[in-house]
Design an enzyme around this catalytic site. Structure first.
Site, PDB file in Angstrom:
ATOM      1  CB  VAL A 106       1.314  -0.749   9.078  1.00  0.00           C
ATOM      2  CG1 VAL A 106       1.886  -1.091   7.714  1.00  0.00           C
ATOM      3  CG2 VAL A 106       2.221  -1.272  10.177  1.00  0.00           C
ATOM      4  CG  MET A 141      -1.068  -5.951   2.891  1.00  0.00           C
ATOM      5  SD  MET A 141      -1.548  -6.835   1.388  1.00  0.00           S
ATOM      6  CE  MET A 141      -2.751  -5.702   0.696  1.00  0.00           C
ATOM      7  CE  LYS A 142      -1.099   0.852   0.323  1.00  0.00           C
ATOM      8  NZ  LYS A 142      -2.111  -0.197   0.427  1.00  0.00           N
ATOM      9  CB  ILE A 143       5.869   1.921   3.950  1.00  0.00           C
ATOM     10  CG1 ILE A 143       6.045   1.385   2.528  1.00  0.00           C
ATOM     11  CG2 ILE A 143       7.229   2.149   4.613  1.00  0.00           C
ATOM     12  CD1 ILE A 143       6.668   2.370   1.563  1.00  0.00           C
ATOM     13  CG  ASP A 156      -3.555  -1.147   3.729  1.00  0.00           C
ATOM     14  OD1 ASP A 156      -2.382  -1.558   3.735  1.00  0.00           O
ATOM     15  OD2 ASP A 156      -4.217  -1.051   2.678  1.00  0.00           O
TER      16      ASP A 156
END
Length: 376
Positions: free
Chosen positions: A185, A181-183, A179
Protein backbone atom coordinates in the site's frame (compact mmCIF):
# COMPACT_ATOMS: atom_id res chain seq x y z
CA UNK A 1 -13.81 -4.62 14.97
CA UNK A 2 -11.53 -7.10 13.21
CA UNK A 3 -11.07 -5.62 9.74
CA UNK A 4 -11.43 -7.68 6.59
CA UNK A 5 -8.48 -5.80 5.02
CA UNK A 6 -5.81 -3.75 6.76
CA UNK A 7 -2.43 -2.26 5.81
CA UNK A 8 0.78 -2.86 7.72
CA UNK A 9 2.81 0.34 8.09
CA UNK A 10 5.68 1.30 10.35
CA UNK A 11 8.56 3.63 11.09
CA UNK A 12 10.31 2.68 7.86
CA UNK A 13 7.59 4.31 5.79
CA UNK A 14 7.63 7.40 8.01
CA UNK A 15 11.39 7.71 7.70
CA UNK A 16 11.20 7.39 3.92
CA UNK A 17 8.59 10.15 3.79
CA UNK A 18 10.78 12.38 5.94
CA UNK A 19 13.57 12.04 3.39
CA UNK A 20 11.20 13.04 0.59
CA UNK A 21 10.15 16.13 2.53
CA UNK A 22 13.79 17.04 3.11
CA UNK A 23 14.50 16.76 -0.62
CA UNK A 24 11.98 19.54 -1.42
CA UNK A 25 10.77 17.47 -4.39
CA UNK A 26 7.36 15.86 -3.83
CA UNK A 27 6.35 15.24 -7.44
CA UNK A 28 7.34 12.51 -9.88
CA UNK A 29 11.09 12.10 -9.56
CA UNK A 30 13.91 9.78 -8.57
CA UNK A 31 11.92 7.65 -6.15
CA UNK A 32 9.24 6.91 -8.74
CA UNK A 33 11.94 5.80 -11.17
CA UNK A 34 13.53 3.65 -8.47
CA UNK A 35 10.21 2.03 -7.62
CA UNK A 36 9.60 1.19 -11.29
CA UNK A 37 13.03 -0.41 -11.50
CA UNK A 38 12.58 -2.40 -8.28
CA UNK A 39 9.10 -3.54 -9.21
CA UNK A 40 10.30 -4.68 -12.63
CA UNK A 41 12.87 -6.83 -10.81
CA UNK A 42 10.15 -8.16 -8.51
CA UNK A 43 8.03 -9.37 -11.44
CA UNK A 44 11.10 -10.52 -13.42
CA UNK A 45 10.50 -8.10 -16.24
CA UNK A 46 12.23 -5.03 -17.67
CA UNK A 47 12.03 -1.45 -16.41
CA UNK A 48 11.36 -0.50 -20.04
CA UNK A 49 8.03 -2.35 -19.86
CA UNK A 50 6.61 -0.94 -16.62
CA UNK A 51 5.13 2.44 -15.75
CA UNK A 52 3.57 3.84 -12.59
CA UNK A 53 0.25 5.64 -12.49
CA UNK A 54 -1.95 7.13 -9.78
CA UNK A 55 -4.39 4.22 -9.39
CA UNK A 56 -5.34 0.90 -10.92
CA UNK A 57 -8.66 2.24 -12.20
CA UNK A 58 -6.69 4.74 -14.26
CA UNK A 59 -4.89 1.78 -15.77
CA UNK A 60 -8.22 0.20 -16.71
CA UNK A 61 -9.48 3.39 -18.33
CA UNK A 62 -6.20 4.09 -20.09
CA UNK A 63 -5.99 0.55 -21.47
CA UNK A 64 -9.01 1.32 -23.65
CA UNK A 65 -7.22 4.25 -25.30
CA UNK A 66 -3.86 2.49 -25.50
CA UNK A 67 -5.36 -0.52 -27.30
CA UNK A 68 -7.45 1.71 -29.59
CA UNK A 69 -10.80 0.42 -28.34
CA UNK A 70 -13.60 2.58 -29.70
CA UNK A 71 -17.35 2.86 -30.01
CA UNK A 72 -18.75 -0.26 -31.62
CA UNK A 73 -15.98 -2.53 -30.34
CA UNK A 74 -16.80 -5.24 -27.83
CA UNK A 75 -14.82 -6.04 -24.68
CA UNK A 76 -15.43 -9.28 -22.82
CA UNK A 77 -15.05 -9.33 -19.05
CA UNK A 78 -16.26 -11.60 -16.26
CA UNK A 79 -19.41 -10.36 -14.59
CA UNK A 80 -17.58 -10.76 -11.27
CA UNK A 81 -15.37 -7.75 -11.90
CA UNK A 82 -14.55 -4.50 -10.18
CA UNK A 83 -16.93 -1.70 -11.16
CA UNK A 84 -13.95 0.28 -12.50
CA UNK A 85 -13.50 -2.32 -15.23
CA UNK A 86 -17.11 -2.01 -16.36
CA UNK A 87 -16.94 1.78 -16.26
CA UNK A 88 -13.73 1.82 -18.29
CA UNK A 89 -15.33 -0.16 -21.11
CA UNK A 90 -18.58 1.78 -21.14
CA UNK A 91 -16.94 5.21 -20.83
CA UNK A 92 -15.06 4.79 -24.12
CA UNK A 93 -18.26 3.87 -25.95
CA UNK A 94 -17.44 0.20 -26.35
CA UNK A 95 -19.93 -2.56 -25.60
CA UNK A 96 -19.40 -4.44 -22.35
CA UNK A 97 -19.98 -8.16 -22.93
CA UNK A 98 -20.13 -10.17 -19.72
CA UNK A 99 -19.17 -13.80 -19.32
CA UNK A 100 -19.75 -16.30 -16.52
CA UNK A 101 -17.03 -17.64 -14.23
CA UNK A 102 -15.88 -20.81 -12.54
CA UNK A 103 -18.18 -21.21 -9.50
CA UNK A 104 -15.29 -22.04 -7.13
CA UNK A 105 -12.29 -19.96 -8.26
CA UNK A 106 -14.56 -17.12 -9.46
CA UNK A 107 -12.24 -16.62 -12.45
CA UNK A 108 -13.34 -16.49 -16.07
CA UNK A 109 -12.29 -19.54 -18.10
CA UNK A 110 -11.56 -19.88 -21.79
CA UNK A 111 -14.83 -21.79 -22.23
CA UNK A 112 -16.78 -18.93 -20.65
CA UNK A 113 -15.05 -16.33 -22.82
CA UNK A 114 -15.35 -18.27 -26.08
CA UNK A 115 -19.16 -18.23 -25.89
CA UNK A 116 -19.08 -14.43 -26.01
CA UNK A 117 -16.68 -13.85 -28.93
CA UNK A 118 -18.07 -12.13 -32.02
CA UNK A 119 -16.40 -10.45 -35.02
CA UNK A 120 -16.57 -7.18 -33.04
CA UNK A 121 -14.64 -8.51 -30.02
CA UNK A 122 -11.56 -6.32 -29.57
CA UNK A 123 -10.30 -7.28 -26.11
CA UNK A 124 -10.70 -9.49 -23.05
CA UNK A 125 -10.41 -7.73 -19.70
CA UNK A 126 -9.55 -10.45 -17.19
CA UNK A 127 -9.72 -10.31 -13.42
CA UNK A 128 -7.39 -12.60 -11.45
CA UNK A 129 -9.89 -12.95 -8.62
CA UNK A 130 -8.26 -12.23 -5.27
CA UNK A 131 -4.86 -12.81 -6.84
CA UNK A 132 -5.73 -16.35 -7.94
CA UNK A 133 -4.36 -16.69 -11.49
CA UNK A 134 -6.69 -17.45 -14.35
CA UNK A 135 -5.75 -20.38 -16.60
CA UNK A 136 -3.75 -18.19 -18.94
CA UNK A 137 -2.50 -20.76 -21.46
CA UNK A 138 -6.01 -21.55 -22.68
CA UNK A 139 -7.10 -17.90 -22.60
CA UNK A 140 -4.04 -16.63 -24.47
CA UNK A 141 -4.42 -19.36 -27.10
CA UNK A 142 -8.06 -18.33 -27.60
CA UNK A 143 -7.08 -14.67 -27.86
CA UNK A 144 -4.38 -15.43 -30.41
CA UNK A 145 -6.79 -17.51 -32.50
CA UNK A 146 -9.25 -14.61 -32.72
CA UNK A 147 -6.70 -11.75 -32.73
CA UNK A 148 -8.02 -10.34 -29.47
CA UNK A 149 -6.06 -8.18 -27.03
CA UNK A 150 -5.78 -9.30 -23.40
CA UNK A 151 -5.83 -6.91 -20.44
CA UNK A 152 -5.00 -8.39 -17.03
CA UNK A 153 -6.52 -6.82 -13.93
CA UNK A 154 -4.01 -8.21 -11.44
CA UNK A 155 -4.88 -5.55 -8.85
CA UNK A 156 -4.67 -8.06 -5.98
CA UNK A 157 -1.97 -10.28 -7.49
CA UNK A 158 1.17 -8.51 -6.35
CA UNK A 159 2.92 -11.84 -5.72
CA UNK A 160 0.84 -14.16 -7.91
CA UNK A 161 2.43 -16.25 -10.66
CA UNK A 162 1.28 -18.60 -13.40
CA UNK A 163 3.80 -21.18 -14.60
CA UNK A 164 6.68 -19.03 -13.42
CA UNK A 165 5.42 -15.75 -14.86
CA UNK A 166 3.96 -12.92 -12.80
CA UNK A 167 0.29 -12.37 -13.50
CA UNK A 168 -0.03 -9.03 -15.23
CA UNK A 169 2.93 -9.77 -17.52
CA UNK A 170 1.26 -12.36 -19.75
CA UNK A 171 -1.28 -10.29 -21.70
CA UNK A 172 -0.88 -7.08 -23.70
CA UNK A 173 -1.39 -4.83 -20.66
CA UNK A 174 -1.45 -5.73 -16.96
CA UNK A 175 -1.83 -3.73 -13.77
CA UNK A 176 -1.45 -3.98 -9.99
CA UNK A 177 -3.08 -1.80 -7.34
CA UNK A 178 -1.39 -0.28 -4.29
CA UNK A 179 -4.43 1.42 -2.76
CA UNK A 180 -5.20 1.48 0.95
CA UNK A 181 -6.90 -1.95 0.98
CA UNK A 182 -4.28 -3.89 -0.95
CA UNK A 183 -1.21 -5.80 0.24
CA UNK A 184 1.52 -3.39 -0.84
CA UNK A 185 0.00 0.00 0.00
CA UNK A 186 1.04 3.59 -0.62
CA UNK A 187 -2.30 5.39 -0.20
CA UNK A 188 -3.04 5.24 -3.90
CA UNK A 189 -0.99 4.10 -6.82
CA UNK A 190 -0.57 1.38 -9.40
CA UNK A 191 1.94 -0.23 -11.75
CA UNK A 192 1.26 -0.99 -15.39
CA UNK A 193 3.03 -3.58 -17.54
CA UNK A 194 3.14 -3.64 -21.34
CA UNK A 195 4.10 -6.32 -23.83
CA UNK A 196 6.20 -3.87 -25.87
CA UNK A 197 8.33 -0.79 -25.31
CA UNK A 198 6.32 1.00 -27.98
CA UNK A 199 3.11 0.54 -26.01
CA UNK A 200 4.88 1.68 -22.86
CA UNK A 201 6.07 4.86 -24.58
CA UNK A 202 2.54 5.52 -25.79
CA UNK A 203 1.27 5.15 -22.22
CA UNK A 204 4.00 7.42 -20.86
CA UNK A 205 2.81 10.23 -23.11
CA UNK A 206 -0.89 9.54 -22.54
CA UNK A 207 -0.56 9.64 -18.76
CA UNK A 208 1.15 13.04 -18.81
CA UNK A 209 -0.82 15.37 -21.11
CA UNK A 210 0.60 13.78 -24.27
CA UNK A 211 3.83 15.68 -23.69
CA UNK A 212 6.75 14.79 -25.92
CA UNK A 213 9.19 16.36 -23.44
CA UNK A 214 8.99 16.52 -19.68
CA UNK A 215 9.42 19.49 -17.37
CA UNK A 216 11.28 19.98 -14.10
CA UNK A 217 13.54 17.27 -12.69
CA UNK A 218 12.43 14.78 -15.33
CA UNK A 219 13.92 16.90 -18.12
CA UNK A 220 17.61 17.41 -17.44
CA UNK A 221 18.98 17.57 -21.00
CA UNK A 222 16.93 20.13 -22.91
CA UNK A 223 18.58 23.53 -23.19
CA UNK A 224 15.18 25.21 -23.12
CA UNK A 225 13.34 22.92 -20.79
CA UNK A 226 10.19 25.05 -20.81
CA UNK A 227 9.47 24.25 -24.46
CA UNK A 228 7.28 21.28 -25.33
CA UNK A 229 5.06 19.56 -27.87
CA UNK A 230 2.20 17.07 -27.50
CA UNK A 231 1.42 13.87 -29.39
CA UNK A 232 -2.10 13.28 -28.04
CA UNK A 233 -4.70 14.88 -25.81
CA UNK A 234 -3.58 12.99 -22.73
CA UNK A 235 -4.26 13.78 -19.10
CA UNK A 236 -2.29 13.72 -15.86
CA UNK A 237 -2.23 10.42 -14.00
CA UNK A 238 1.23 9.96 -12.52
CA UNK A 239 2.72 8.69 -9.29
CA UNK A 240 4.73 11.04 -7.06
CA UNK A 241 7.78 10.59 -4.85
CA UNK A 242 5.69 10.58 -1.68
CA UNK A 243 3.72 7.50 -2.67
CA UNK A 244 6.76 5.89 -4.34
CA UNK A 245 8.80 6.26 -1.14
CA UNK A 246 6.12 4.36 0.79
CA UNK A 247 5.84 1.77 -1.96
CA UNK A 248 9.59 1.11 -1.92
CA UNK A 249 9.49 0.30 1.79
CA UNK A 250 6.40 -1.87 1.36
CA UNK A 251 8.09 -3.77 -1.47
CA UNK A 252 10.87 -4.78 0.92
CA UNK A 253 8.27 -6.21 3.31
CA UNK A 254 6.38 -8.29 0.73
CA UNK A 255 8.08 -11.62 1.59
CA UNK A 256 7.11 -11.17 5.23
CA UNK A 257 3.58 -10.18 4.24
CA UNK A 258 3.23 -13.30 2.09
CA UNK A 259 4.50 -15.56 4.87
CA UNK A 260 1.97 -14.18 7.34
CA UNK A 261 -0.94 -14.29 4.89
CA UNK A 262 -0.12 -17.86 3.92
CA UNK A 263 -0.16 -18.81 7.60
CA UNK A 264 -3.62 -17.26 8.05
CA UNK A 265 -4.84 -19.11 4.93
CA UNK A 266 -3.55 -22.44 6.24
CA UNK A 267 -5.02 -21.85 9.70
CA UNK A 268 -8.47 -21.20 8.24
CA UNK A 269 -8.16 -24.29 6.04
CA UNK A 270 -7.19 -26.52 8.94
CA UNK A 271 -9.78 -25.25 11.41
CA UNK A 272 -12.75 -24.95 9.04
CA UNK A 273 -12.31 -28.10 6.95
CA UNK A 274 -14.66 -30.21 9.09
CA UNK A 275 -17.60 -27.80 8.70
CA UNK A 276 -19.72 -29.59 6.11
CA UNK A 277 -21.94 -26.57 5.50
CA UNK A 278 -18.97 -24.63 4.06
CA UNK A 279 -16.87 -24.93 0.92
CA UNK A 280 -13.31 -23.70 1.40
CA UNK A 281 -11.02 -22.35 -1.32
CA UNK A 282 -9.91 -24.96 -3.84
CA UNK A 283 -6.43 -26.43 -3.63
CA UNK A 284 -4.52 -24.63 -6.37
CA UNK A 285 -2.37 -26.48 -8.93
CA UNK A 286 1.35 -26.51 -8.23
CA UNK A 287 2.13 -24.32 -11.26
CA UNK A 288 0.50 -21.23 -9.72
CA UNK A 289 1.16 -19.08 -6.67
CA UNK A 290 -1.36 -16.72 -5.14
CA UNK A 291 -1.04 -13.52 -3.14
CA UNK A 292 -3.62 -14.65 -0.56
CA UNK A 293 -5.56 -11.45 -0.99
CA UNK A 294 -8.95 -13.00 -0.24
CA UNK A 295 -9.86 -15.92 1.93
CA UNK A 296 -13.39 -16.73 0.86
CA UNK A 297 -15.77 -19.42 2.01
CA UNK A 298 -18.98 -20.48 0.29
CA UNK A 299 -21.95 -21.13 2.53
CA UNK A 300 -23.92 -24.03 1.07
CA UNK A 301 -27.12 -23.76 3.13
CA UNK A 302 -28.36 -20.34 2.00
CA UNK A 303 -27.34 -18.64 5.25
CA UNK A 304 -24.44 -16.54 3.98
CA UNK A 305 -26.08 -13.22 4.83
CA UNK A 306 -27.11 -14.48 8.25
CA UNK A 307 -23.53 -15.57 8.94
CA UNK A 308 -22.15 -12.19 7.84
CA UNK A 309 -24.57 -10.40 10.18
CA UNK A 310 -23.74 -12.74 13.07
CA UNK A 311 -20.00 -12.16 12.63
CA UNK A 312 -20.43 -8.40 12.40
CA UNK A 313 -22.46 -8.38 15.61
CA UNK A 314 -19.49 -10.13 17.19
CA UNK A 315 -16.95 -7.59 15.97
CA UNK A 316 -15.81 -9.39 12.84
CA UNK A 317 -16.19 -7.54 9.55
CA UNK A 318 -16.67 -9.63 6.42
CA UNK A 319 -17.72 -8.77 2.89
CA UNK A 320 -18.39 -10.14 -0.57
CA UNK A 321 -16.47 -8.98 -3.64
CA UNK A 322 -17.27 -8.42 -6.41
CA UNK A 323 -20.94 -7.65 -6.86
CA UNK A 324 -21.89 -9.01 -10.32
CA UNK A 325 -22.01 -6.35 -13.00
CA UNK A 326 -25.09 -7.95 -14.57
CA UNK A 327 -26.98 -7.07 -11.37
CA UNK A 328 -26.01 -3.38 -11.57
CA UNK A 329 -29.03 -1.60 -13.13
CA UNK A 330 -26.90 1.22 -14.49
CA UNK A 331 -25.18 -1.09 -16.97
CA UNK A 332 -28.42 -2.43 -18.44
CA UNK A 333 -26.93 -5.87 -19.10
CA UNK A 334 -29.04 -9.01 -18.97
CA UNK A 335 -28.13 -12.64 -19.43
CA UNK A 336 -27.74 -16.00 -17.76
CA UNK A 337 -24.79 -16.25 -15.36
CA UNK A 338 -25.60 -19.17 -13.03
CA UNK A 339 -22.09 -19.63 -11.64
CA UNK A 340 -21.65 -15.95 -10.87
CA UNK A 341 -25.11 -15.83 -9.28
CA UNK A 342 -24.21 -18.80 -7.08
CA UNK A 343 -20.97 -17.13 -6.05
CA UNK A 344 -22.65 -13.80 -5.34
CA UNK A 345 -25.25 -15.43 -3.10
CA UNK A 346 -23.01 -17.87 -1.23
CA UNK A 347 -19.49 -16.41 -1.01
CA UNK A 348 -18.11 -14.53 2.00
CA UNK A 349 -14.63 -13.00 2.33
CA UNK A 350 -13.20 -13.46 5.82
CA UNK A 351 -10.61 -11.12 7.39
CA UNK A 352 -7.30 -11.68 5.60
CA UNK A 353 -4.29 -9.49 6.18
CA UNK A 354 -0.81 -9.73 7.63
CA UNK A 355 -1.71 -7.76 10.77
CA UNK A 356 -4.08 -10.45 12.07
CA UNK A 357 -2.99 -11.85 15.42
CA UNK A 358 -3.37 -15.50 16.42
CA UNK A 359 -6.08 -14.45 18.88
CA UNK A 360 -7.99 -12.78 16.03
CA UNK A 361 -8.04 -15.82 13.76
CA UNK A 362 -8.87 -18.10 16.68
CA UNK A 363 -11.82 -15.87 17.60
CA UNK A 364 -13.04 -15.76 14.00
CA UNK A 365 -13.02 -19.55 13.73
CA UNK A 366 -14.74 -19.92 17.11
CA UNK A 367 -17.56 -17.60 16.03
CA UNK A 368 -18.04 -19.40 12.72
CA UNK A 369 -18.24 -22.71 14.60
CA UNK A 370 -20.69 -21.15 17.07
CA UNK A 371 -22.88 -20.00 14.20
CA UNK A 372 -22.82 -23.49 12.70
CA UNK A 373 -23.80 -25.11 15.99
CA UNK A 374 -26.73 -22.72 16.41
CA UNK A 375 -28.11 -22.42 12.90
CA UNK A 376 -26.72 -25.21 10.72
Amino acid sequence: MINVYQPTLGKEELESLEKVFESNWLGKGKRVIEFEEKYAEHIKSSKDLVLTTNCCSEGLFSSMHLLDIKSGDEVILPTLSFVGAGNAVCACGAKMVLCDVDPRTLNARAEDIEKCITPRTKAILLLHYGGIPCEMDEIMALAKEHNIKVIEDAAAGVCSTYKGKAVGTIGDIGMWSFDAMKILVCGDGAMLHFNSQELRRKADRWLYFGLETKSGYENSVAQKWWEFDISCFGHRAIMNDITAAMALEQLKKLPMFMEKRAAVHEYYNEKLKELTWLDLPLQLPDYVTTSYYFYFIQVKNGKRDQLAKFLRENGIYTTYRYYPLHRVPGYGVTGNFPNADYAADCTLCLPMHQSLEAADTRFIVEKIEEFGNKYC
